[in-house]
Motif scaffolding. Structure first.
Motif, PDB file in Angstrom:
ATOM      1  N   VAL A   1       1.219  -1.067   0.157  1.00  0.00           N
ATOM      2  CA  VAL A   1       0.045  -0.263  -0.034  1.00  0.00           C
ATOM      3  C   VAL A   1       1.244   0.907  -0.057  1.00  0.00           C
ATOM      4  N   PRO A   2       0.767   2.194  -0.892  1.00  0.00           N
ATOM      5  CA  PRO A   2       1.430   3.146  -0.858  1.00  0.00           C
ATOM      6  C   PRO A   2       1.556   4.525   0.793  1.00  0.00           C
ATOM      7  N   GLN A   3       2.267   4.551   0.184  1.00  0.00           N
ATOM      8  CA  GLN A   3       2.321   6.208   1.747  1.00  0.00           C
ATOM      9  C   GLN A   3       1.682   6.502   2.067  1.00  0.00           C
ATOM     10  N   GLU A   4       0.945   7.369   0.641  1.00  0.00           N
ATOM     11  CA  GLU A   4       0.324   8.539   0.690  1.00  0.00           C
ATOM     12  C   GLU A   4      -1.343   8.119   1.486  1.00  0.00           C
ATOM     13  N   GLU A   5      -1.725   7.071   1.611  1.00  0.00           N
ATOM     14  CA  GLU A   5      -2.715   6.183   1.616  1.00  0.00           C
ATOM     15  C   GLU A   5      -2.766   5.538   2.911  1.00  0.00           C
ATOM     16  N   ARG A   6      -1.787   5.677   3.728  1.00  0.00           N
ATOM     17  CA  ARG A   6      -1.510   4.690   4.604  1.00  0.00           C
ATOM     18  C   ARG A   6      -1.587   6.054   5.965  1.00  0.00           C
ATOM     19  N   MET A   7      -1.807   6.720   5.894  1.00  0.00           N
ATOM     20  CA  MET A   7      -1.563   8.657   7.112  1.00  0.00           C
ATOM     21  C   MET A   7      -2.069   8.326   7.764  1.00  0.00           C
ATOM     22  N   ASP A   8      -3.391   8.125   7.624  1.00  0.00           N
ATOM     23  CA  ASP A   8      -4.767   8.330   8.290  1.00  0.00           C
ATOM     24  C   ASP A   8      -4.668   7.016   9.600  1.00  0.00           C
TER      25      ASP A   8
ATOM     26  N   TRP B   1      19.263  25.048   5.365  1.00  0.00           N
ATOM     27  CA  TRP B   1      19.464  24.235   4.455  1.00  0.00           C
ATOM     28  C   TRP B   1      19.854  23.681   2.887  1.00  0.00           C
ATOM     29  N   CYS B   2      21.261  24.804   2.866  1.00  0.00           N
ATOM     30  CA  CYS B   2      22.114  25.342   1.823  1.00  0.00           C
ATOM     31  C   CYS B   2      22.801  24.146   1.037  1.00  0.00           C
ATOM     32  N   SER B   3      22.475  23.243   0.397  1.00  0.00           N
ATOM     33  CA  SER B   3      22.653  22.235  -0.163  1.00  0.00           C
ATOM     34  C   SER B   3      22.986  21.558  -1.141  1.00  0.00           C
ATOM     35  N   VAL B   4      23.454  20.112  -1.992  1.00  0.00           N
ATOM     36  CA  VAL B   4      23.434  19.980  -3.476  1.00  0.00           C
ATOM     37  C   VAL B   4      23.297  18.773  -3.556  1.00  0.00           C
ATOM     38  N   ARG B   5      22.883  18.001  -4.125  1.00  0.00           N
ATOM     39  CA  ARG B   5      22.362  16.811  -3.964  1.00  0.00           C
ATOM     40  C   ARG B   5      22.462  16.100  -5.786  1.00  0.00           C
ATOM     41  N   THR B   6      22.990  14.786  -6.216  1.00  0.00           N
ATOM     42  CA  THR B   6      22.577  14.390  -7.191  1.00  0.00           C
ATOM     43  C   THR B   6      21.114  13.940  -8.257  1.00  0.00           C
ATOM     44  N   PRO B   7      20.573  14.559  -9.915  1.00  0.00           N
ATOM     45  CA  PRO B   7      19.806  13.993 -10.137  1.00  0.00           C
ATOM     46  C   PRO B   7      18.793  12.326  -8.983  1.00  0.00           C
ATOM     47  N   GLU B   8      19.945  11.625  -9.216  1.00  0.00           N
ATOM     48  CA  GLU B   8      19.675   9.898  -8.865  1.00  0.00           C
ATOM     49  C   GLU B   8      18.431  10.408  -7.448  1.00  0.00           C
ATOM     50  N   SER B   9      19.527  11.391  -6.594  1.00  0.00           N
ATOM     51  CA  SER B   9      19.074  11.033  -5.154  1.00  0.00           C
ATOM     52  C   SER B   9      17.883  12.028  -5.447  1.00  0.00           C
ATOM     53  N   SER B  10      17.792  13.328  -5.648  1.00  0.00           N
ATOM     54  CA  SER B  10      16.951  13.706  -5.591  1.00  0.00           C
ATOM     55  C   SER B  10      15.384  12.952  -6.153  1.00  0.00           C
ATOM     56  N   HIS B  11      15.416  12.474  -7.577  1.00  0.00           N
ATOM     57  CA  HIS B  11      14.763  11.483  -8.162  1.00  0.00           C
ATOM     58  C   HIS B  11      13.790  11.066  -6.492  1.00  0.00           C
ATOM     59  N   GLU B  12      15.173   9.336  -5.769  1.00  0.00           N
ATOM     60  CA  GLU B  12      14.988   9.091  -4.863  1.00  0.00           C
ATOM     61  C   GLU B  12      14.322   9.422  -3.316  1.00  0.00           C
ATOM     62  N   GLY B  13      14.476  11.412  -3.545  1.00  0.00           N
ATOM     63  CA  GLY B  13      13.875  11.291  -2.243  1.00  0.00           C
ATOM     64  C   GLY B  13      12.210  11.634  -2.941  1.00  0.00           C
ATOM     65  N   VAL B  14      12.289  12.019  -3.909  1.00  0.00           N
ATOM     66  CA  VAL B  14      11.444  11.984  -4.526  1.00  0.00           C
ATOM     67  C   VAL B  14       9.831  11.242  -4.046  1.00  0.00           C
ATOM     68  N   ILE B  15      10.117  10.090  -4.234  1.00  0.00           N
ATOM     69  CA  ILE B  15       9.176   8.983  -4.062  1.00  0.00           C
ATOM     70  C   ILE B  15       9.359   8.420  -2.734  1.00  0.00           C
ATOM     71  N   THR B  16      10.460   9.089  -1.926  1.00  0.00           N
ATOM     72  CA  THR B  16      10.654   8.227  -0.864  1.00  0.00           C
ATOM     73  C   THR B  16      10.744   8.745   0.565  1.00  0.00           C
TER      74      THR B  16
END
Length: 769
Positions: A318-325, A713-728
């Motif tokens: 089950v996706p995380q956003e469906e488990r918030m309640d 919050w100043c930071s740099v990250r790889t595109p792959e890491s940014s993608h991982e962050g968006v979905i997790t």
């Protein structure tokens, strides 16, 4: 499960271990090797900061890179001198300028991070961090680099010195165990000599697998019990002990979904976007299988079957956003009902083994958070070959333990992580890996040494005072929250009043007898690292079992003292601020209050606001999950939060939109934390008068407050890491944690004189707390 246990039982953070606990922390990225605050029972983690990888060795740098580094150092020194000179001239006309060494130094740091070519009303993150980003290219071996990393590496260096100083006197036996554990990890010659044998022997003892020869056994239950109880893995589902959300005075057995080797179901289901990662993951599994004795061709066939099986698991997860309640997913039942829910598992022998030596019967209460998933996974197990199930269960142990073997296994994992996070290969000093691992396993023993070496005791009192000021500001603003009814507002104030603060470290670690008692049942062998790891899992299993049916203990934490993070526990209604984060860039007693309130003050406000986010609000002041809001306020809350869901969903990174629903809790905490900390700073100024300004910046202290918040919050990250962050990641990316929050702040727009309808001063602002 208690915080202390959760820290103990999440050893190997960053190694694809599945977290089964709930917490609300400041950040959950790949920056610091830390656990998080209490995790919500639905498995969601909300945290301030997270673990990082390696740093590049000086020996691997080119001559040009070395010359550039020297040049950067020279320019930094020149900048510091220029700030001092400018400050002296400035003092003539502006007598309220702070020219202490600390003020001049921090002014130089703040100034160096700025990009004044950017209009702060257009993009405050680029204005506050543009100079920092330009001066800090991503180091090899890191998926992300930011101000948190600098502090964590500083803490790591201190811990290294403490662990290597075996001649130190006056320390406890538990602290000696931490030193021995570290020494065993550092003994690369012995690890190389043993090679793959420790893991091969473990697999053979557990019944073997088809990778290394013919296999046809009917031992599913036995293997499931062994890998779950002795090696603390969670194939198919997780079984653990944690605080009962509806009875916060008791710990209870809990069962939830788990079973994926990759961080999110999205990696398996969106194959086009994640083809590179899936290919690297398969190659990693094959490479490790061959190192453990399999042939290339046979191992590839079997690992492809494993990948297909995990994809099927991902489809029923089950996706995380469906488990918030949590009210909707909390199901309490006697253990016997698990047999009806998922009949493929023989539940009572499994639970009895996992929680031995505690005696259980089939009336033992169990909280299930994934009812439909358990039904579906039971059907899936029934329809899958015994050989594939066995290989999959063995593989959960292999994935967890392989990095504790020789360099070949670490290189295989490194190649996978390079594809997963877009990192560049680097020579990670072995000591950094061993410090982090020791902190994960014996972090409270190591933490005792760290606290004695670094923590100034009156920091607790200073932090307490700041928390009191921020809590008072939050409660005062509650009076003006128009969407909440008076009765619920009164109860909310009582909950805020009742929040308990834990600062620096848990008390027991400073008492040698108490600390030794905690680790008395854990033996550490000086030269056998793999054995120490296995013994640790056995030990942690006993610690877990001991907590069952007992009341949670406030003196048990889920973060070690050196951790650069903070958390809020909903079932304890408490905030925890480890000693590791009570340092620059979050706090310094020599800094202007504006920077301290903008740094650690916002962190404190962030954790406080988690008590009233979309999940934290469901818990009352005693830490119990129950409906304590009037329906009218619940509906109004949902309406108000929809504004933030839409706001953050309209942001994107590398053309990938954010999930405003998934990040809602952290966005609420960021916005509420900034508002509460700013109000607290205003109150401080009213009581104490305006403080001196920093030299050469040409900024008011109110502007400095917002700048201090942003530059954390100043930071740099790889595109792959940014993608991982968006979905997790339940947090928004750093850039949007800054611009999303300040664009909702009328105070920010006022002090930076932002015209209406500029990006940082939109006409529609989202406000909750």
């Amino acid at each position: 499960m208690s915080h202390f246990q959760k820290e103990m039982l999440t050893r190997g953070k960053g190694r694809n271990t599945m977290s089964t606990y709930k917490r609300t922390t400041l950040d959950d990225d790949d920056l610091v090797d830390s656990a998080v605050d209490e995790v919500y029972p639905n498995g969601m983690q909300v945290s301030l900061m997270g673990p990082s990888h390696s740093t590049r060795c000086w020996a691997g740098w080119t001559g040009m890179e070395k010359r550039l580094l020297v040049l950067v150092g020279f320019l930094s020194a020149a900048l510091l001198v220029s700030v001092l000179v400018m400050g002296i001239h400035y003092k003539h006309d502006h007598p309220r300028v702070c020219l202490s060494e600390a003020c001049v130094t921090v002014a130089s740091t703040v100034m160096g991070a700025l990009n004044r070519k950017v209009d702060p009303c257009e993009d405050f993150y680029a204005f506050a961090c543009g100079g920092w980003v330009q001066a800090n290219p991503l180091p090899d071996g890191h998926a992300r680099w930011g101000t948190f990393n600098n502090l964590w590496e500083h803490n790591q260096a201190i811990m290294k010195h403490l662990l290597e100083n075996t001649s130190m006197t006056g320390i406890s036996e538990a602290e000696r165990k931490a030193q021995r554990y570290y020494q065993a990890c550092m003994n690369e010659d012995k690890i190389k000599e043993l090679g793959a044998r420790p893991l091969q022997e473990l697999i053979n003892q557990t019944g073997g697998w088809a990778l290394t020869g013919p296999w046809d056994k009917d031992n599913f239950q036995e293997v499931l019990i062994t890998v779950s109880s002795l090696y603390r893995t969670s194939p198919f589902f997780s079984v653990y002990v944690s605080t009962d959300s509806k009875n916060s005075n008791s710990n209870v057995i809990q069962v939830d979904q788990s079973g994926l080797g990759l961080p999110s179901r999205d990696y398996y289901l969106n194959t086009t976007a994640n083809h590179k990662v899936l290919t690297a993951y398969l190659n990693f599994l094959v490479e490790v299988g061959v190192l453990l004795g399999g042939t290339e061709a046979s191992t590839r066939v079997q690992m492809q079957e494993i990948l297909d099986f995990e994809t099927t698991l991902a489809n029923i997860t089950v996706p995380q956003e469906e488990r918030m309640d949590e009210e909707l997913i909390y199901h309490k039942m006697p253990a016997r009902e698990l047999q009806t829910l998922a009949p493929v598992v023989d539940w009572m022998p499994l639970l009895s083994a996992v929680f031995a030596p505690v005696e259980l019967n089939d009336s033992e209460p169990v909280v299930v958070y994934a009812k439909e998933y358990l039904q579906q996974v039971s059907d899936l197990i029934n329809s899958t070959s015994k050989s594939l199930l066995n290989t999959y269960m063995m593989l959960t142990v292999v994935r967890k333990m392989a990095s504790n073997l020789d360099q070949r296994f670490q290189d295989a994992e490194e190649r996978f992580l390079e594809a997963m996070y877009g990192t560049k290969k680097s020579c990670v000093p072995r000591w950094k890996l061993c410090v982090s691992d020791t902190d994960s396993a014996l972090g409270f023993s190591l933490g005792a040494m760290f606290v004695k070496a670094t923590f100034v005791e009156d920091s607790k009192a200073i932090a307490e005072d700041m928390i009191s000021e921020i809590k008072a500001a939050f409660e005062d603003h509650l009076k003006y929250v128009s969407w909440m009814d008076p009765e619920t507002k009164k109860d909310a104030k009582e909950k805020a009043d009742a929040i308990y603060n834990m600062i620096g470290y848990p008390k027991f670690i400073m008492d040698h007898k108490e600390l030794d008692k905690v680790f008395s049942d854990y033996e550490v062998v000086k030269d056998l690292y793999f054995q120490n790891v296995i013994q640790y899992y056995n030990f942690s299993a006993r610690v877990t079992a001991d907590q069952l049916r007992k009341a949670p203990n406030r003196d048990q934490w889920s973060m070690t003292p050196a951790t650069v993070n903070a958390y809020y526990s909903p079932t304890k209604n408490e905030m925890v601020f480890p000693a590791g984060i009570l340092q620059a860039p979050f706090y310094s007693r020599a800094w202007p209050k504006a920077l301290n309130f903008g740094g650690i003050g916002v962190v404190m406000g962030h954790e406080l606001t988690h008590a009233f986010d979309d999940q934290g609000r469901e818990y009352d002041k005693e830490g119990n999950l129950r409906s304590w809001w009037k329906n009218s306020s619940v509906e109004a809350f949902k309406k108000q939060t929809q504004c933030m869901v839409e706001q953050y969903s309209n942001y994107s990174i590398n053309r990938e939109p954010l999930n405003g629903k998934h990040t809602l809790g952290e966005n609420i905490a960021d916005n509420g934390g900034l508002k509460a900390a700013y109000k607290a700073y205003e109150n401080w100024v009213r009581k104490n008068g305006e403080e001196e300004v920093l030299p050469a910046l040409g900024m008011t202290n109110q502007q400095l407050f917002f700048l201090g918040f942003a530059q954390v919050w100043c930071s740099v990250r790889t595109p792959e890491s940014s993608h991982e962050g968006v979905i997790t990641d339940p947090h928004s990316p750093s850039r949007f944690r800054v611009i999303g929050t300040v664009s909702n702040s009328p105070e920010f727009a006022k002090h930076f004189h932002c015209p209406p309808d500029t990006p940082m001063n939109p006409s529609r602002k989202c406000e909750l707390w």
